[in-house]
Design a protein around this motif. Sequence first.
Motif, PDB file in Angstrom:
ATOM      1  N   ALA A  41      59.579 -74.897 -91.747  1.00 38.32           N
ATOM      2  CA  ALA A  41      59.844 -74.306 -93.060  1.00 38.32           C
ATOM      3  C   ALA A  41      60.957 -75.017 -93.806  1.00 38.32           C
ATOM      4  N   THR A  42      61.578 -76.037 -93.204  1.00 39.06           N
ATOM      5  CA  THR A  42      62.691 -76.735 -93.858  1.00 39.06           C
ATOM      6  C   THR A  42      62.246 -77.518 -95.087  1.00 39.06           C
ATOM      7  N   TRP A  43      60.937 -77.669 -95.298  1.00 41.12           N
ATOM      8  CA  TRP A  43      60.457 -78.346 -96.502  1.00 41.12           C
ATOM      9  C   TRP A  43      60.879 -77.601 -97.765  1.00 41.12           C
ATOM     10  N   THR A  44      61.184 -76.325 -97.647  1.00 36.80           N
ATOM     11  CA  THR A  44      61.600 -75.557 -98.822  1.00 36.80           C
ATOM     12  C   THR A  44      62.852 -76.145 -99.454  1.00 36.80           C
ATOM     13  N   ALA A  45      63.666 -76.823 -98.646  1.00 43.11           N
ATOM     14  CA  ALA A  45      64.892 -77.419 -99.176  1.00 43.11           C
ATOM     15  C   ALA A  45      64.615 -78.625-100.059  1.00 43.11           C
ATOM     16  N   LEU A  46      63.379 -79.129-100.095  1.00 40.30           N
ATOM     17  CA  LEU A  46      63.023 -80.274-100.938  1.00 40.30           C
ATOM     18  C   LEU A  46      62.607 -79.732-102.308  1.00 40.30           C
ATOM     19  N   PRO A  47      63.441 -79.887-103.335  1.00 41.01           N
ATOM     20  CA  PRO A  47      63.163 -79.235-104.628  1.00 41.01           C
ATOM     21  C   PRO A  47      61.826 -79.633-105.239  1.00 41.01           C
ATOM     22  N   ALA A  48      61.382 -80.878-105.021  1.00 39.43           N
ATOM     23  CA  ALA A  48      60.152 -81.344-105.667  1.00 39.43           C
ATOM     24  C   ALA A  48      58.894 -80.865-104.965  1.00 39.43           C
ATOM     25  N   ALA A  49      59.019 -80.220-103.817  1.00 36.73           N
ATOM     26  CA  ALA A  49      57.844 -79.839-103.031  1.00 36.73           C
ATOM     27  C   ALA A  49      57.434 -78.405-103.316  1.00 36.73           C
TER      28      ALA A  49
END
Length: 728
Positions: free
Chosen positions: A698-706
């Motif tokens: 779930a750490t992809w949430t930290a990528l603003p463009a994703a």
Amino acid sequence: MSASTAGDGTSAACGLGDFLRTRAQEAGLSTREIAQAFQQRVDREEARITAGAGGPADPVGGLSFSKSHLDRLFKGGAALPSLRFLRVFLEITSAGAGLHPQRHQALYREATELLTEARQLRARPTAQPQPQPQPQPPTTAAAVAALQTQLDLERANRTGDRLRRELSDTQALMGTLLQIIDALRDIITELDLDLSGMPRTAGRTVPRSLAERQRTDAVEYKAAAEAEFDRVDHRRRVLELLWDQAQGNLRRLAAHAEVGYLRPLPDLPPLPARGALSSGLNAEPALVDIATALGRVQEYNAAEEQKITELRRVLADNAPLAPDDELAILVDATRLSDPRARGAALRTVLASWAHHPSTRDTLLRLVHDDQSAIRHNAVWGLAAAWAGTPEARDAVAALAGDPEYDVRKTAALGLVHGWAGDHTARDALARLVQHEDPGVRHTMVQALVQGWGDDPVVRDCLITLTCDGEVLVRALAAECLVGGWPGDGAALAALRSLCGDVAESVRWIAVQGLARQGYTPATSLVTGNAILQAAELPDSYQELGTLPIVAALRQGIGFHEGITVLVGANGTGKTILLEALALSLQRTKFALPVDRLTQVSLDLASHLRISRNAQRTPYSCHCVNDRTYRAPDRRASGLENRLAYLRSLAESGGAPNRIVLIDEPLAYLHPKEEHGVFDAVSELADQGIQLIVASSQATWTALPAARVIEIDRSAQRVASFDPTKLPG
């Protein structure tokens, strides 16, 4: 001599351990082989005892020589050995190395000096740093209780040693009596031959009158020997029962928390070897010798029965404590200065007396302990055993803001478990949604939604957090508003404000939630410039049953023109969807291995409805999985191989409208390495490539463009409180 120069016993013990390890290496013996050599000596000693020859004053069986003990001894982590252990150890290693006796004696002297030095250094008081003031220092009662338990354990150990020797001697005596009975049986048989007039086996006869008198004596002695044998056998059975009782006392006392952390008592001198009856009788023993032996047996049995009475009294004194007395000792042990002793005592108390009033008072005291592990167990105990009580609630609420993650998480979940709906507990958690640590804010939101899901105070907390500076916190607040307050005016206003959030994941959650409630058109879920815009399944599709990806596709999945991340646990169907998307683009150039296609993927692709951008015809589709990263350079790390492949896609350039499907790009990577993958994926998106990623992180949430889409939200929820499982 390789003496230690350090000023403490630990370094000296390590020096002794190095010396012993060197001797083992010279002999070419492993610790397992040395332990087997010790055991062989024990077996020989027991064989001698069984044969009636008696045992040594300091038997090898009383030494610790297991493989694990030898490993710890070589590292300086075991208790210092005895001189007897050193003597036997060096006898084994010197024999294995084929050393001359003079060399063996020199090594024994060196080992003795090392042992003496280590003992002296351990006994020498060392300067200790000034201890930090404890909120509640150990009491005299705690020290007395700990020493009392240690003394009881030492006494139980020595009682067990006495019983073992008594059993050994009793078995040897039974063997001697059986020999006497057999000898008397042979004598009676020979005398019967004399009285019947038949020749003896040895060809020698005695006068009839003497034969009659000897036979009468032999029968009398045989009856006496059999009576003494029955007497000894009864004593053996009593000793075995006492042995079982002694072992029970040992197990009970050894389970106490403080026993393992106190210094051992000094060794007592070994008990003197007890003389055994002679096991060698003549081929034709004289009856007078047998009479003398039986007299000794009778005296010996009388003395041993007195010892049995004494052992029974000792074991009665070692009887288990009354439960309340044992609890009092353990409660006092939670005040000891050693944190390991306090923690072990607390776990023992919680295992057996969790609902006792003394335990409650102990837990209320230990929530202020300086050790996080003890605070963790204390807060768990209050929530598990004292749910609903105001004192426990206030103590648990105070730890909801603890600096340690495990403590505050257990405290928050404990409040949900024991005080759901309680306004005081709710307010304690609500105050922490403004905590400076985003991890604390995240945990508090999860706890509030679980325990007070329809409370307006919780709704207001979530609305406040929609302006939080952390993407993960804003995303969680948006999800909770969508799921918990449909149709609520304040919640809808907050979601509308999030439609313009800087993070794509937050915008997606808000737009999706509003669309499902009918407040925005469904077309708002489709990104206009994406090559693949959306994918869905008809409601009639039933082939994959309750697979989470099917439920998500029935509602429709909208793809971002840059990065879309499908997040879910293993088995939710993310990879199946990637393969189905690749099959729908089979007329383009793509690198999907044929052997990875399954019938499930083929079936899903045949039913999948995909919305495409008519203005952007896909040129190529690259499918990337764990086998794609395997570069010829075996010296490169997993991260380096992945980044090299992703950069090669970016450097190829030129061709427009490319799609990249990536399966688990963060697998087997350390969290610190994830940002390298984020940067590489963002670089591809900046070149106009559309990326669809499947990941369990779930750490992809930290990528603003994703745009992060949770396929199975239940897998992302915080774990519930388990009142039956003590932490750690």
